[in-house]
Design a protein around this motif. Structure first.
Motif, mmCIF file in Angstrom:
data_model
loop_
_atom_site.group_PDB
_atom_site.id
_atom_site.type_symbol
_atom_site.label_atom_id
_atom_site.label_comp_id
_atom_site.label_asym_id
_atom_site.label_seq_id
_atom_site.Cartn_x
_atom_site.Cartn_y
_atom_site.Cartn_z
ATOM 1 N N THR A 265 -3.155 -4.394 45.569
ATOM 2 C CA THR A 265 -2.425 -5.455 45.064
ATOM 3 C C THR A 265 -3.213 -6.538 44.989
ATOM 4 O OG1 THR A 265 -0.673 -4.035 45.603
ATOM 5 C CG2 THR A 265 -0.289 -6.340 44.586
ATOM 6 N N SER A 266 -3.497 -7.555 44.049
ATOM 7 C CA SER A 266 -4.214 -8.666 44.371
ATOM 8 C C SER A 266 -3.238 -9.685 44.894
ATOM 9 C CB SER A 266 -4.951 -8.985 42.868
ATOM 10 O OG SER A 266 -3.558 -9.434 42.078
ATOM 11 N N GLU A 267 -3.763 -10.913 45.313
ATOM 12 C CA GLU A 267 -2.873 -11.883 45.706
ATOM 13 C C GLU A 267 -2.005 -12.687 44.558
ATOM 14 O OE1 GLU A 267 -4.451 -14.667 48.555
ATOM 15 O OE2 GLU A 267 -2.936 -16.247 48.191
ATOM 16 N N THR A 273 5.096 -11.435 42.116
ATOM 17 C CA THR A 273 6.339 -10.517 42.778
ATOM 18 C C THR A 273 7.305 -11.416 43.512
ATOM 19 O OG1 THR A 273 4.710 -8.573 42.833
ATOM 20 C CG2 THR A 273 6.812 -8.210 43.788
ATOM 21 N N GLU A 274 6.746 -11.900 44.399
ATOM 22 C CA GLU A 274 7.414 -13.100 45.350
ATOM 23 C C GLU A 274 8.370 -14.053 44.365
ATOM 24 O OE1 GLU A 274 5.173 -14.839 48.320
ATOM 25 O OE2 GLU A 274 4.602 -12.910 49.074
ATOM 26 N N GLU A 275 7.559 -14.600 43.304
ATOM 27 C CA GLU A 275 8.376 -15.311 42.579
ATOM 28 C C GLU A 275 9.574 -14.962 41.749
ATOM 29 O OE1 GLU A 275 5.759 -17.614 40.051
ATOM 30 O OE2 GLU A 275 4.554 -18.403 42.162
ATOM 31 N N ALA A 276 9.282 -13.546 41.200
ATOM 32 C CA ALA A 276 10.304 -12.944 40.411
ATOM 33 C C ALA A 276 11.484 -12.757 41.522
ATOM 34 C CB ALA A 276 9.789 -11.839 39.744
#
Ligand code: FAD
Length: 277
Positions: A265-267, A273-276
């Protein structure tokens, strides 16, 4: 009656326009890049695992597009508002060293081939290459996680190559009397590095694909109150944390853990994903 003007918002972070001063292969898997720039002397570091955001030029550009207002307190939103196809590629790194004379910032890149833009960039870094850096301007800032409580009797560290610069910073920051047990996983034995050592520090180097959790499981740990700092690939971090908390009974509050990257997984994807969430 006159109302005093509101004082301008101040931010303990700002953007810096930097260029490569030199780039050298430290070990087979680690490239050390030293950056200079007009105002590096204004940058500050808490030492330890001080993180910064690095902005690399997007394909076809000589310099990264970053917000113009270097001291904008809402700089992340400002960067997000730039055109995604041309804005600088953002990645998280650690200050390995911040020198004052000459004013230079050193960052160590764990390289993993051409798969990611940061690794690709580091493998080709050349004198004069331009980058942007979002970094603190005060030592007392929120962008580091190594914060052992005052009652800590000894420190446990685990890392892979990506978190090795942070371990070096932490070891350099600790008093020499603090007992340390560290496990560091690197791709090859040639990737071992000399690290600051206290009076009672034991560093165990592991070669990928060793399992850090198994190595700790087999170890006799010191008596007393521990503080653990665990960083590296996300699944390894989770496994080590689970062992420390469940099997070793270390309170969760005394285990600081950070996934520095995730296999496959790229940064950018991790951030989305974290924002979602
Ligand atoms: C707080 C913090 C501090 C960090 N400090 C440093 C540092 O000082 N030095 C450093 O080298 N890294 C550091 N990292 C890790 C670095 O941000 C990530 O490795 C980042 O993903 C690299 O970006 P990239 O463009 O090379 O790869 P990406 O585009 O993010 O990922 C592309 C592919 O490469 C894989 N990948 C990413 N990183 C690695 C790796 N290290 N090894 C093997 N495969 C990988 C991914 O799983 C993905 O499949 C830090 C991370 C955090 C959160």
């Amino acid at each position: 009656m006159t109302t005093p003007a509101a004082s301008p918002a101040t931010s303990p972070f700002r953007f810096f326009d930097l260029h490569v001063v030199r780039a050298t292969a430290l070990t087979p898997s680690m490239i050390r890049v030293v950056f200079g720039g007009d105002d590096v002397s204004r940058m500050a570091s808490a030492g330890r695992d001080q993180r910064i955001k690095l902005f690399l030029p997007s394909p076809g550009h000589d310099a990264p597009a970053v917000p113009r207002d270097v001291a904008d307190p809402d700089r992340y939103t400002a960067w997000r508002s730039l055109d995604p196809s041309t804005r600088g590629v953002m990645r998280t790194y650690t200050i390995r060293e911040l020198r004052t004379s000459p004013a230079e910032l050193t960052v160590d890149f764990a390289v993993h081939g051409d798969e990611g833009p940061a690794s690709r960039w580091a493998l080709r870094a050349t004198v004069g290459d331009r980058v942007g850096v979002l970094a603190p301007v005060v030592e007392d800032n929120v962008a580091y996680e190594f914060r052992p409580p005052v009652d800590t009797d000894w420190v446990l560290l685990t890392a892979d190559a990506s978190a090795l610069p942070a371990v070096a910073g932490i070891l350099g920051h600790l008093p020499p009397t603090m007992p340390v047990r560290a496990w560091i996983e690197v791709p090859t034995p040639a990737d071992h590095q000399p690290l600051p050592a206290g009076l009672d520090s034991a560093i165990t180097w592991l070669t990928t694909p060793a399992t850090t959790t198994e190595a700790i499981r087999a170890a006799a740990l010191p008596a007393g109150v521990p503080y653990a700092w665990v960083a590296g690939e996300s699944s390894t971090v989770k496994s080590v944390r689970r062992h420390l908390v469940r099997d070793r009974g270390i309170p969760r509050t005394r285990v600081q853990f950070s996934g520095y990257w995730r296999n496959g997984t790229s940064e950018d994807h991790l951030m989305q994903t974290e924002e979602a969430a």
